[in-house]
Design an enzyme around this catalytic site. Structure first.
Site, mmCIF file in Angstrom:
data_model
loop_
_atom_site.group_PDB
_atom_site.id
_atom_site.type_symbol
_atom_site.label_atom_id
_atom_site.label_comp_id
_atom_site.label_asym_id
_atom_site.label_seq_id
_atom_site.Cartn_x
_atom_site.Cartn_y
_atom_site.Cartn_z
ATOM 1 N N TYR A 1 -16.434 -4.123 -7.317
ATOM 2 C CA TYR A 1 -15.619 -5.303 -7.038
ATOM 3 C C TYR A 1 -15.348 -5.735 -8.139
ATOM 4 O O TYR A 1 -14.530 -6.429 -9.703
ATOM 5 C CB TYR A 1 -14.809 -4.752 -6.553
ATOM 6 C CG TYR A 1 -13.725 -5.871 -5.612
ATOM 7 C CD1 TYR A 1 -12.417 -5.466 -6.452
ATOM 8 C CD2 TYR A 1 -14.082 -7.176 -5.730
ATOM 9 C CE1 TYR A 1 -11.668 -6.714 -6.947
ATOM 10 C CE2 TYR A 1 -13.508 -8.404 -5.833
ATOM 11 C CZ TYR A 1 -12.132 -7.842 -6.018
ATOM 12 O OH TYR A 1 -10.873 -9.009 -5.959
HETATM 13 N N1 LIG Z 1 -6.699 -11.599 -1.626
HETATM 14 C C1 LIG Z 1 -7.838 -11.998 -2.134
HETATM 15 O O1 LIG Z 1 -8.003 -12.657 -0.892
HETATM 16 C C2 LIG Z 1 -8.533 -11.162 -3.149
HETATM 17 C C3 LIG Z 1 -9.083 -12.636 -3.493
HETATM 18 C C4 LIG Z 1 -9.599 -12.940 -4.741
HETATM 19 C C5 LIG Z 1 -8.801 -11.887 -5.825
HETATM 20 N N2 LIG Z 1 -7.287 -10.792 -5.175
HETATM 21 C C6 LIG Z 1 -6.930 -10.048 -6.353
HETATM 22 O O2 LIG Z 1 -5.738 -10.847 -6.312
HETATM 23 C C7 LIG Z 1 -5.054 -9.978 -6.497
HETATM 24 C C8 LIG Z 1 -4.001 -9.438 -5.616
HETATM 25 O O3 LIG Z 1 -4.473 -9.183 -4.021
HETATM 26 P P1 LIG Z 1 -3.589 -9.142 -3.036
HETATM 27 O O4 LIG Z 1 -4.274 -8.739 -1.888
HETATM 28 O O5 LIG Z 1 -2.430 -8.879 -2.881
HETATM 29 O O6 LIG Z 1 -4.289 -6.854 -3.197
HETATM 30 P P2 LIG Z 1 -2.776 -5.869 -3.048
HETATM 31 O O7 LIG Z 1 -3.500 -5.087 -2.920
HETATM 32 O O8 LIG Z 1 -1.985 -6.452 -1.920
HETATM 33 O O9 LIG Z 1 -2.027 -6.536 -3.514
HETATM 34 C C9 LIG Z 1 -2.257 -4.891 -5.317
HETATM 35 C C10 LIG Z 1 -0.956 -4.566 -4.992
HETATM 36 O O10 LIG Z 1 -1.147 -4.226 -6.766
HETATM 37 C C11 LIG Z 1 -0.594 -2.581 -6.646
HETATM 38 N N3 LIG Z 1 -1.303 -1.897 -7.772
HETATM 39 C C12 LIG Z 1 -3.040 -1.596 -7.596
HETATM 40 N N4 LIG Z 1 -2.844 -0.467 -8.942
HETATM 41 C C13 LIG Z 1 -1.518 -1.029 -9.935
HETATM 42 C C14 LIG Z 1 -1.561 -0.077 -10.418
HETATM 43 N N5 LIG Z 1 -2.598 0.804 -12.060
HETATM 44 N N6 LIG Z 1 -0.361 0.071 -11.137
HETATM 45 C C15 LIG Z 1 0.618 -0.524 -10.438
HETATM 46 N N7 LIG Z 1 0.470 -1.437 -8.843
HETATM 47 C C16 LIG Z 1 -1.236 -1.119 -8.923
HETATM 48 C C17 LIG Z 1 -0.580 -2.180 -5.479
HETATM 49 O O11 LIG Z 1 -0.016 -1.168 -5.103
HETATM 50 C C18 LIG Z 1 -0.841 -3.002 -4.047
HETATM 51 O O12 LIG Z 1 0.379 -3.475 -4.150
HETATM 52 C C19 LIG Z 1 -5.962 -8.330 -7.044
HETATM 53 O O13 LIG Z 1 -5.961 -8.544 -8.337
HETATM 54 C C20 LIG Z 1 -7.602 -9.111 -5.896
HETATM 55 O O14 LIG Z 1 -8.437 -8.019 -6.995
HETATM 56 C C21 LIG Z 1 -7.037 -11.186 -3.739
#
Ligand SMILES: NC(=O)c1ccc[n+]([C@@H]2O[C@H](COP(=O)([O-])OP(=O)(O)OC[C@H]3O[C@@H](n4cnc5c(N)ncnc54)[C@H](O)[C@@H]3O)[C@@H](O)[C@H]2O)c1
Length: 325
Positions: free
Chosen positions: A156
């Site tokens: 990841y």
């Molecule tokens: N939550 C954390 O602690 C954290 C920490 C570091 C980075 N991030 C990053 O922040 C972002 C949001 O994270 P989150 O925790 O809200 O995740 P999440 O899984 O709740 O949200 C991601 C959304 O993206 C959508 N998605 C994925 N692939 C897709 C595609 N090909 N086309 C359209 N939609 C798509 C999913 O359906 C989902 O609703 C991500 O990029 C994640 O890697 C999150």
């Protein structure tokens, strides 16, 4: 007083945890928002529909249910001021093995498509979600954007690091791109696979929490409203650096998080102790000097306040119930 037309944002991953909060904040600030999400199966569609409850009643919000790997969403970028690209396959542990395909597709390929589409649509600015995972087990703390080596320990993290390289390739005088290295984001709507959510579920409804490692691993936890505030500030910041650390500033061990939540819940957590997992790092901590300087940002919510808000959300019944392990 005259007001100009509303600014337009596209938010990918709008139905997810952070994306749904970001959309709500943008609407409250007067933006028109088009959300793009394909409801991947990583966690249930019902959870994501629940995340969209308030947004679906807002006249300034439209949802395009589209996969970034397909077509039918690029036209939405026409006339957009900022693309906030949060869609991704999140989660460290699942990124090993066969499911790496999802990470390569939804992180690397999807991000390349967003950068291409933003360039083609003359979108001036893309703000996208990188991750603290790019640092891996850093040798010195706190981590600094320019001077701390990026040595991800999970596939990841590798995809997020590769997206940072892609951003460098696509950045131009006409297309500003900045990536935010979010450090463990938590709060209401947190994904059901994340530790704090699983702890809150187990405390609120009974069940056992699987603790990986001995509990001494620590994280720089970031409350979701603070992460969103930093993200929104990137819409206007000038100068804008290629990368910012976004960390809440209150590092805590898993054992401390468990103790705080037990005290808030007036309950004891049943633990199922497991060995630490591939890809887990010992510690994360962010130096946010750059974000403070360029974005005028600083985190406002303490860990105990944020945990209380997340526990209250789980207890309120608004949080979809997951089977506790
Ligand atoms: N939550 C954390 O602690 C954290 C920490 C570091 C980075 N991030 C990053 O922040 C972002 C949001 O994270 P989150 O925790 O809200 O995740 P999440 O899984 O709740 O949200 C991601 C959304 O993206 C959508 N998605 C994925 N692939 C897709 C595609 N090909 N086309 C359209 N939609 C798509 C999913 O359906 C989902 O609703 C991500 O990029 C994640 O890697 C999150």
């Amino acid at each position: 007083m005259t007001t100009g037309p509303a600014r337009r944002a596209v938010v990918t991953g709008a139905a997810g945890f952070i994306g749904s909060h970001l959309c709500e904040r943008l609407l409250a600030d007067g933006w028109r928002v088009t959300g793009v999400d394909c409801f991947t199966e990583y966690y249930p569609r019902e959870d994501k529909l629940s995340n969209l409850t308030a947004l679906s009643q807002s006249p300034g919000f439209d949802l395009l249910e589209r996969d970034l790997l397909g077509d039918g969403w690029q036209a939405a970028l026409s006339g957009t001021d900022v693309v906030f690209h949060l869609a991704a396959q999140a989660g460290v542990r699942d990124s090993f093995g066969r499911s790496f395909q999802n990470y390569a597709d939804n992180n690397l390929l999807a991000t390349q498509r967003v950068f291409e589409a933003a360039g083609a649509a003359d979108t001036p600015r893309v703000v996208w979600a990188s991750s603290s995972s790019v640092y891996g087990d850093a040798e010195t703390h706190p981590c600094r954007e320019a001077s701390t080596a990026t040595l991800p320990r999970s596939p990841y993290g590798v995809t997020k690091r590769a997206c940072e390289d892609l951003a460098r390739v696509y950045r131009s005088p006409d297309l500003a791109i900045t990536g935010l290295r979010y450090f463990t984001v938590y709060g209401p709507r947190q994904r059901p696979d994340m530790a704090m959510r699983r702890i809150c579920d187990a405390l609120a409804f009974g069940g056992t929490f699987q603790l990986y490692g001995d509990g001494s691993q620590s994280r720089d936890f970031t409350y979701v409203a603070d992460a969103v505030d930093a993200t929104v500030r990137c819409a206007d910041a000038d100068p804008l650096a290629p990368i910012y650390n976004i960390g809440g500033g209150e590092e805590a061990t898993m054992a401390q998080v468990i103790a705080t939540l037990e005290s808030l819940a007036h309950a004891r957590l049943r633990l199922d102790r497991r060995p630490s997992q591939r890809g887990d790092v010992r510690r994360t901590s962010a130096d946010v000097t750059l974000a403070r300087r360029d974005l005028g940002w600083s985190p406002a919510v303490s860990l105990s306040e944020g945990l209380a808000a997340q526990l209250a959300w789980v207890r309120s019944g608004e949080a979809p119930r997951e089977a506790s392990a």
